[in-house]
Design an enzyme around this catalytic site. Structure first.
Site, mmCIF file in Angstrom:
data_model
loop_
_atom_site.group_PDB
_atom_site.id
_atom_site.type_symbol
_atom_site.label_atom_id
_atom_site.label_comp_id
_atom_site.label_asym_id
_atom_site.label_seq_id
_atom_site.Cartn_x
_atom_site.Cartn_y
_atom_site.Cartn_z
ATOM 1 N N SER A 258 27.150 26.027 -7.834
ATOM 2 C CA SER A 258 27.286 24.891 -7.056
ATOM 3 C C SER A 258 25.712 24.593 -6.504
ATOM 4 O O SER A 258 25.496 23.321 -6.427
ATOM 5 C CB SER A 258 28.438 24.700 -6.396
ATOM 6 O OG SER A 258 28.353 25.438 -5.196
ATOM 7 N N LYS B 260 32.216 26.890 3.550
ATOM 8 C CA LYS B 260 33.790 26.994 3.859
ATOM 9 C C LYS B 260 34.148 27.570 5.103
ATOM 10 O O LYS B 260 35.247 27.453 5.755
ATOM 11 C CB LYS B 260 34.633 27.486 2.628
ATOM 12 C CG LYS B 260 34.335 26.683 1.467
ATOM 13 C CD LYS B 260 34.386 25.080 1.518
ATOM 14 C CE LYS B 260 35.580 24.280 1.481
ATOM 15 N NZ LYS B 260 36.128 24.156 0.196
HETATM 16 N N1 PMP Z 1 30.465 24.837 -3.756
HETATM 17 C C1 PMP Z 1 31.399 25.934 -3.480
HETATM 18 C C2 PMP Z 1 30.765 27.092 -4.019
HETATM 19 C C3 PMP Z 1 32.364 25.546 -2.645
HETATM 20 O O1 PMP Z 1 33.156 26.815 -2.461
HETATM 21 C C4 PMP Z 1 32.988 24.213 -2.266
HETATM 22 C C5 PMP Z 1 34.166 24.218 -1.271
HETATM 23 N N2 PMP Z 1 35.369 24.288 -2.341
HETATM 24 C C6 PMP Z 1 31.959 23.392 -2.411
HETATM 25 C C7 PMP Z 1 30.728 23.437 -3.395
HETATM 26 C C8 PMP Z 1 32.300 21.890 -1.901
HETATM 27 O O2 PMP Z 1 32.418 21.695 -0.788
HETATM 28 P P1 PMP Z 1 33.311 20.852 -0.058
HETATM 29 O O3 PMP Z 1 34.876 21.214 -0.186
HETATM 30 O O4 PMP Z 1 33.029 20.373 1.239
HETATM 31 O O5 PMP Z 1 33.533 19.467 -0.909
#
Ligand code: PMP
Length: 358
Positions: A294, A52
């Site tokens: 994630s 981010k």
């Molecule tokens: N994993 C984590 C820990 C995140 O903070 C985010 C962003 N919210 C994402 C995945 C997903 O990325 P994006 O917002 O680009 O889809």
């Protein structure tokens, strides 16, 4: 083998924000099946340790360029954590006050990091979920004339992933196969931006999108209702709370909608929260790669893809942030503070330096 050496960056940096991006794609050696090459794009190499940071610098600098953000104007945003930490880093470096709204259910480290980086954090009730924290940010922006970052709607989100994340993947895999790219979505910025680049430069690369097994918003096929600005009008009916922080808010973001509408992915593979945690733990213990839930979840999907992939396939999975951001969460619940039996036995195996009462 000759000793390892390094040469420096060959440049000096004018600001921490200039160190955002250019994260490495790293081979996974011990966990990957023998018949494939599996890589992870390690976003924890960003200065505030998540993907981010890219979005944060894009939102602020594009707003500066357009004249939407005045010097010294307060920035406000709803964030589950990493966007807030990234924005706090960028706003600190560039001198903007920052107010973040965040549901109380997200990890305490995140809150503390944002405050440590100089931001103010306004908590919103757990039961009002992502929608509640977003509405609070809107309310504060309107009441005070603040600049709302709009991470879920702004075109500056996917653009930065097109210009940086996607461009880096193309450069790093130049002259090499890339059969699969695996990612989840939070805002959808990563998949939408990277898909723009891969579809053009690497039409053969299959894009695998993932979402939590118990919150299959995209998989449900149920359309998101939106207001005129593209923001969600209501929460999505397929949403259930899930443990993959940063993935799948309780609505389908406008930024993700482009990837859904324009065929920005080839396959949608759900993954469970526990599987995400299990693979995050394995990446740490077996590969020395420290990522959050994630990252573990996209890696879990990459491992499924790998098992079925033809001989010689090359797979890349996104690791959005660092595992250190989860110390107070269930990811670390089996990690003891006190010595385990095995550690006590080790301690007692030699006569000196023993802890009393262990
Ligand atoms: N994993 C984590 C820990 C995140 O903070 C985010 C962003 N919210 C994402 C995945 C997903 O990325 P994006 O917002 O680009 O889809």
């Amino acid at each position: 083998m000759s000793p390892r050496t390094t040469r420096g960056q060959g440049r000096l940096y004018d600001s921490v924000v200039d160190t955002i991006g250019n994260t490495p794609c790293i081979r996974v050696n011990n966990l990957a099946p023998e018949h494939v090459e599996l890589y992870v794009k390690a976003e924890f190499f960003n200065p505030a340790a998540s993907v981010k940071d890219r979005l944060a610098i894009s939102i602020i600098e594009e707003a500066e360029r357009r004249g939407d953000l005045r010097p010294g104007q307060t920035v406000v945003e709803a964030t589950s954590g990493n966007t807030g930490i990234g924005l706090a880093m960028v706003c600190a470096a560039k001198g903007y006050p920052l107010v973040l709204t965040m549901a109380e259910s997200f990890s305490v480290e995140r809150r503390k990091l944002m405050r440590f980086l100089g931001a103010k954090v306004v908590l919103t009730p757990r039961e009002l979920k992502g929608f509640g924290m977003y509405q609070k940010a809107v309310e504060l922006a309107e009441a005070n004339g603040w600049f709302l970052a709009h991470q879920f709607e702004t075109p500056d989100n996917a653009t930065i992933h097109e210009n940086t994340t996607g461009a880096e993947i193309i450069a790093d895999f130049a002259g090499k196969r890339l059969d699969y790219f695996v990612t989840g979505y939070g805002t959808g910025g990563t998949v939408t931006g990277v898909a723009r680049v891969l579809r053009k430069a690497r039409p053969e690369t299959k894009i695998i999108l993932s979402e939590p097994a118990n919150a299959q918003l995209v998989g449900s096929g149920i359309k998101q209702q939106r207001g005129s600005d593209g923001a969600p009008a209501v929460g999505h009916s397929a949403f259930e709370p899930h443990p993959i922080q940063g993935w799948t808010p309780d609505f389908i973001p406008l930024v993700l909608q482009e990837a859904i509408d324009n065929g920005g992915y080839d396959e949608l593979v759900p993954v469970s929260g526990p599987a995400g945690m299990e693979w995050s733990r394995k990446l740490a213990a077996r590969e020395g790669i420290l990522t959050g839930v994630s990252g573990g979840a996209s890696f879990a999907v990459a491992m499924q893809v790998a098992e079925k992939a033809p001989q010689g396939s090359v797979i890349l999975a996104m690791l959005p942030d660092t595992g250190e951001r989860y110390l107070s969460t269930p990811l670390f619940e089996n990690v003891e503070e006190v010595m385990t039996e095995e550690e006590i036995a080790l301690m007692k195996s030699t006569p000196g330096y023993q802890m009393a009462g262990a």
